[in-house]
Design a protein around this motif. Structure first.
Motif, PDB file in Angstrom:
ATOM      1  N   PRO A 140       0.824  -1.205   0.000  1.00  5.88           N
ATOM      2  CA  PRO A 140       0.000   0.000   0.000  1.00  5.88           C
ATOM      3  C   PRO A 140       0.858   1.255   0.000  1.00  5.88           C
ATOM      4  N   ARG A 141       0.856   1.932  -1.129  1.00  4.12           N
ATOM      5  CA  ARG A 141       1.663   3.138  -1.250  1.00  4.12           C
ATOM      6  C   ARG A 141       0.783   4.347  -0.949  1.00  4.12           C
ATOM      7  N   LYS A 142       0.710   5.326  -1.835  1.00  3.92           N
ATOM      8  CA  LYS A 142      -0.152   6.473  -1.610  1.00  3.92           C
ATOM      9  C   LYS A 142      -1.602   6.066  -1.836  1.00  3.92           C
ATOM     10  N   PRO A 143      -2.560   6.666  -1.094  1.00  5.97           N
ATOM     11  CA  PRO A 143      -3.975   6.276  -1.235  1.00  5.97           C
ATOM     12  C   PRO A 143      -4.487   6.363  -2.664  1.00  5.97           C
ATOM     13  N   GLU A 144      -3.939   7.297  -3.442  1.00  7.56           N
ATOM     14  CA  GLU A 144      -4.425   7.482  -4.807  1.00  7.56           C
ATOM     15  C   GLU A 144      -3.742   6.547  -5.817  1.00  7.56           C
ATOM     16  N   THR A 145      -2.785   5.723  -5.363  1.00 12.73           N
ATOM     17  CA  THR A 145      -2.055   4.823  -6.257  1.00 12.73           C
ATOM     18  C   THR A 145      -2.697   3.439  -6.260  1.00 12.73           C
ATOM     19  N   PRO A 146      -3.085   2.919  -7.431  1.00 16.72           N
ATOM     20  CA  PRO A 146      -3.694   1.583  -7.481  1.00 16.72           C
ATOM     21  C   PRO A 146      -2.751   0.526  -6.904  1.00 16.72           C
ATOM     22  N   PRO A 147      -3.259  -0.388  -6.083  1.00 16.87           N
ATOM     23  CA  PRO A 147      -2.406  -1.418  -5.478  1.00 16.87           C
ATOM     24  C   PRO A 147      -2.020  -2.495  -6.479  1.00 16.87           C
ATOM     25  N   LEU A 148      -0.849  -3.093  -6.263  1.00 14.93           N
ATOM     26  CA  LEU A 148      -0.402  -4.244  -7.028  1.00 14.93           C
ATOM     27  C   LEU A 148      -0.372  -5.464  -6.112  1.00 14.93           C
ATOM     28  N   ALA A 149      -0.809  -6.602  -6.626  1.00 18.11           N
ATOM     29  CA  ALA A 149      -0.758  -7.840  -5.843  1.00 18.11           C
ATOM     30  C   ALA A 149       0.660  -8.388  -5.917  1.00 18.11           C
ATOM     31  N   ASP A 150       1.508  -7.973  -4.997  1.00 17.59           N
ATOM     32  CA  ASP A 150       2.908  -8.388  -5.028  1.00 17.59           C
ATOM     33  C   ASP A 150       3.120  -9.763  -4.427  1.00 17.59           C
ATOM     34  N   SER A 151       2.077 -10.375  -3.893  1.00 14.80           N
ATOM     35  CA  SER A 151       2.178 -11.731  -3.374  1.00 14.80           C
ATOM     36  C   SER A 151       0.852 -12.432  -3.603  1.00 14.80           C
ATOM     37  N   ILE A 152       0.914 -13.618  -4.186  1.00 13.88           N
ATOM     38  CA  ILE A 152      -0.308 -14.354  -4.529  1.00 13.88           C
ATOM     39  C   ILE A 152      -0.079 -15.821  -4.199  1.00 13.88           C
ATOM     40  N   MET A 153      -0.875 -16.356  -3.274  1.00 13.99           N
ATOM     41  CA  MET A 153      -0.771 -17.757  -2.888  1.00 13.99           C
ATOM     42  C   MET A 153      -2.165 -18.369  -2.841  1.00 13.99           C
ATOM     43  N   VAL A 154      -2.233 -19.675  -3.086  1.00 15.37           N
ATOM     44  CA  VAL A 154      -3.473 -20.430  -2.937  1.00 15.37           C
ATOM     45  C   VAL A 154      -3.228 -21.553  -1.933  1.00 15.37           C
ATOM     46  N   LEU A 155      -4.099 -21.639  -0.937  1.00 15.93           N
ATOM     47  CA  LEU A 155      -4.076 -22.731   0.035  1.00 15.93           C
ATOM     48  C   LEU A 155      -5.220 -23.677  -0.322  1.00 15.93           C
ATOM     49  N   HIS A 156      -4.884 -24.888  -0.735  1.00 14.83           N
ATOM     50  CA  HIS A 156      -5.882 -25.898  -1.096  1.00 14.83           C
ATOM     51  C   HIS A 156      -5.965 -26.929   0.015  1.00 14.83           C
ATOM     52  N   VAL A 157      -7.176 -27.148   0.533  1.00 16.88           N
ATOM     53  CA  VAL A 157      -7.405 -28.097   1.621  1.00 16.88           C
ATOM     54  C   VAL A 157      -8.358 -29.182   1.109  1.00 16.88           C
ATOM     55  N   PRO A 158      -7.932 -30.460   1.073  1.00 23.78           N
ATOM     56  CA  PRO A 158      -8.810 -31.534   0.607  1.00 23.78           C
ATOM     57  C   PRO A 158     -10.017 -31.727   1.525  1.00 23.78           C
ATOM     58  N   ALA A 159     -10.904 -32.607   1.116  1.00 23.17           N
ATOM     59  CA  ALA A 159     -12.155 -32.819   1.838  1.00 23.17           C
ATOM     60  C   ALA A 159     -11.932 -33.244   3.280  1.00 23.17           C
ATOM     61  N   SER A 160     -10.830 -33.929   3.561  1.00 24.92           N
ATOM     62  CA  SER A 160     -10.560 -34.412   4.919  1.00 24.92           C
ATOM     63  C   SER A 160     -10.263 -33.291   5.899  1.00 24.92           C
ATOM     64  N   LEU A 161      -9.871 -32.113   5.406  1.00 23.88           N
ATOM     65  CA  LEU A 161      -9.571 -30.919   6.210  1.00 23.88           C
ATOM     66  C   LEU A 161      -8.421 -31.118   7.190  1.00 23.88           C
ATOM     67  N   ASP A 162      -7.582 -32.128   6.993  1.00 26.03           N
ATOM     68  CA  ASP A 162      -6.487 -32.377   7.928  1.00 26.03           C
ATOM     69  C   ASP A 162      -5.107 -32.210   7.292  1.00 26.03           C
ATOM     70  N   ARG A 163      -5.060 -31.754   6.057  1.00 22.37           N
ATOM     71  CA  ARG A 163      -3.803 -31.479   5.375  1.00 22.37           C
ATOM     72  C   ARG A 163      -4.057 -30.398   4.340  1.00 22.37           C
ATOM     73  N   ALA A 164      -2.992 -29.884   3.744  1.00 20.73           N
ATOM     74  CA  ALA A 164      -3.166 -28.779   2.796  1.00 20.73           C
ATOM     75  C   ALA A 164      -1.996 -28.720   1.835  1.00 20.73           C
ATOM     76  N   TYR A 165      -2.208 -28.024   0.741  1.00 15.88           N
ATOM     77  CA  TYR A 165      -1.180 -27.763  -0.264  1.00 15.88           C
ATOM     78  C   TYR A 165      -1.123 -26.245  -0.459  1.00 15.88           C
ATOM     79  N   LEU A 166       0.072 -25.701  -0.436  1.00 22.28           N
ATOM     80  CA  LEU A 166       0.245 -24.261  -0.575  1.00 22.28           C
ATOM     81  C   LEU A 166       1.139 -23.985  -1.777  1.00 22.28           C
ATOM     82  N   PHE A 167       0.623 -23.214  -2.743  1.00 18.41           N
ATOM     83  CA  PHE A 167       1.450 -22.880  -3.901  1.00 18.41           C
ATOM     84  C   PHE A 167       1.359 -21.401  -4.218  1.00 18.41           C
ATOM     85  N   SER A 168       2.459 -20.883  -4.760  1.00 13.71           N
ATOM     86  CA  SER A 168       2.564 -19.479  -5.146  1.00 13.71           C
ATOM     87  C   SER A 168       2.376 -19.347  -6.647  1.00 13.71           C
TER      88      SER A 168
END
Length: 371
Positions: A74-102
């Motif tokens: 977040p820079r100046k309020p009038e400056t559009p933000p850039l997504a400088d970090s993007i991750m997805v957390l995938h959790v299978p149906a069992s909800l007891d483990r996960a996969y994290l990828f960028s």
């Protein structure tokens, strides 16, 4: 601290969001902390559900789950933000483990049209999606609205049909979280030298006319090291071969994933969980750093649902790719063909089989106490 500083946000800013979800599990049955934790979290319509007339929760949380996490600078309020970090957390149906990828911020892809911002669509780097989507006539850019376009773009890239939750984490909160934990101990794989910081944490002076920085560099030695907040953020932002990261941005992603595993593991340690003062301090620091939308569920609801998820059960994923160069000019990044098969396996809940056949997709993320 943000103004005039080089891009500190990067992918590392999202670590606090991962900690946020998993730390909720230690709050079960602790009503006072649960209330303080939930009250500290910022809320926003990150998926356009409110505009579409969606109401509260529709059902209990059930897997499989896909959670989109992003960090912004977040820079100046009038400056559009850039997504400088993007991750997805995938959790299978069992909800007891996960996969994290960028997803690489420079991934060169098609960004869909977005009527709310008057954006007609086009090819650009992935991190620009939030910027295009955030624009509002006569008003400052809206990061929550920008998140909507980022989510649509990531869905298009990955084939994920719907995200079950999303979060934006503020960079400055990352340092607060680590320091509230008393620092984090992790294994550093090789010597890394800081591009931006001196050994005492002060900023190195930018050389006149450009061309790099002046002054002594902070050095992160291989082996088990205990990092303060500023050191952790500095270490995981390094990406140049001259600083000890021979594989560039892919090495930086690996270091970031190694750190998040160490950080989350420490959040579950007795030092934090059995110390109500420290636990409260850590959770509130995380909450104050986050804007969250659970599509009708709170972050504590997700913490309860993921109560059986532990750091050792989070598989860090690396998605191989390389640069696109046209006429001698760098355009961005692209994935290797096998990544499309990874996304198909994710959709079909066959990631375990895929990873057995493609072990190169598994990041060997180290960290204190990780298994």
């Amino acid at each position: 601290m943000w103004s005039g500083v080089p891009r500190w946000a990067r992918v590392c800013t999202v670590f606090g969001a991962v900690l946020m979800f998993l730390s909720g599990t230690v709050l079960v049955g602790t009503e006072v902390l649960m209330a303080r934790y939930e009250g500290a979290v910022g809320k926003a319509d990150l998926f356009g559900d409110q505009a579409a007339g969606a109401n509260g929760r529709k059902s209990d949380i059930k897997g499989p789950l896909n959670i989109l996490l992003t960090g912004i600078d977040p820079r100046k309020p009038e400056t559009p933000p850039l997504a400088d970090s993007i991750m997805v957390l995938h959790v299978p149906a069992s909800l007891d483990r996960a996969y994290l990828f960028s997803l690489p911020r420079d991934l060169y892809i098609d960004i869909p049209a977005f009527e709310q911002a008057g954006y007609r669509g086009g090819k650009d780097k992935l991190n620009a999606a939030m910027s295009y989507g955030s624009r509002k006539d006569g008003q400052n850019p809206d990061a929550a609205q920008g998140f909507q376009l980022l989510a649509q773009t990531v869905q298009q890239v990955t084939g994920i049909e719907r995200f079950d939750a999303g979060a934006i984490i503020n960079f400055s909160g990352f340092i607060r979280i680590v320091d509230a934990m008393g620092g984090v101990t992790m294994d550093i794989e090789r010597e890394v030298r800081s591009e931006h910081r001196r050994p005492d944490g002060t900023h190195r002076e930018l050389r006149r006319g450009g061309g790099g920085y002046l002054g002594e560099q902070a050095v992160y030695e291989p082996g088990e090291q205990h990092l303060e907040g500023w050191q952790a953020l500095d270490y995981v932002r390094q990406r140049y071969p001259k600083n000890g990261v021979p594989d560039g941005d892919y090495g930086r992603q690996r270091h970031q994933q190694q750190f998040v595993k160490a950080m989350v593991d420490q959040a579950f340690s007795a030092d934090v969980v059995t110390n109500p003062v420290k636990l409260d301090r850590v959770l509130r620091a995380a909450g104050q750093s986050l804007i969250f939308n659970g599509r009708g569920h709170s972050v504590v609801d997700f913490g309860v649902a993921l109560k059986n998820l532990r750091p050792a059960n989070i598989q860090m994923i690396k998605l191989p790719g390389g640069g696109i160069v046209e006429n001698g000019n760098y355009r961005g990044e692209r994935f290797e063909p096998a990544v499309a098969d990874f996304f198909t396996a994710l959709k079909n809940e066959q990631l375990d089989v895929f990873l057995l056949e493609h072990p190169q997709f598994q990041n060997k993320a180290s960290g204190a106490g990780s298994q």
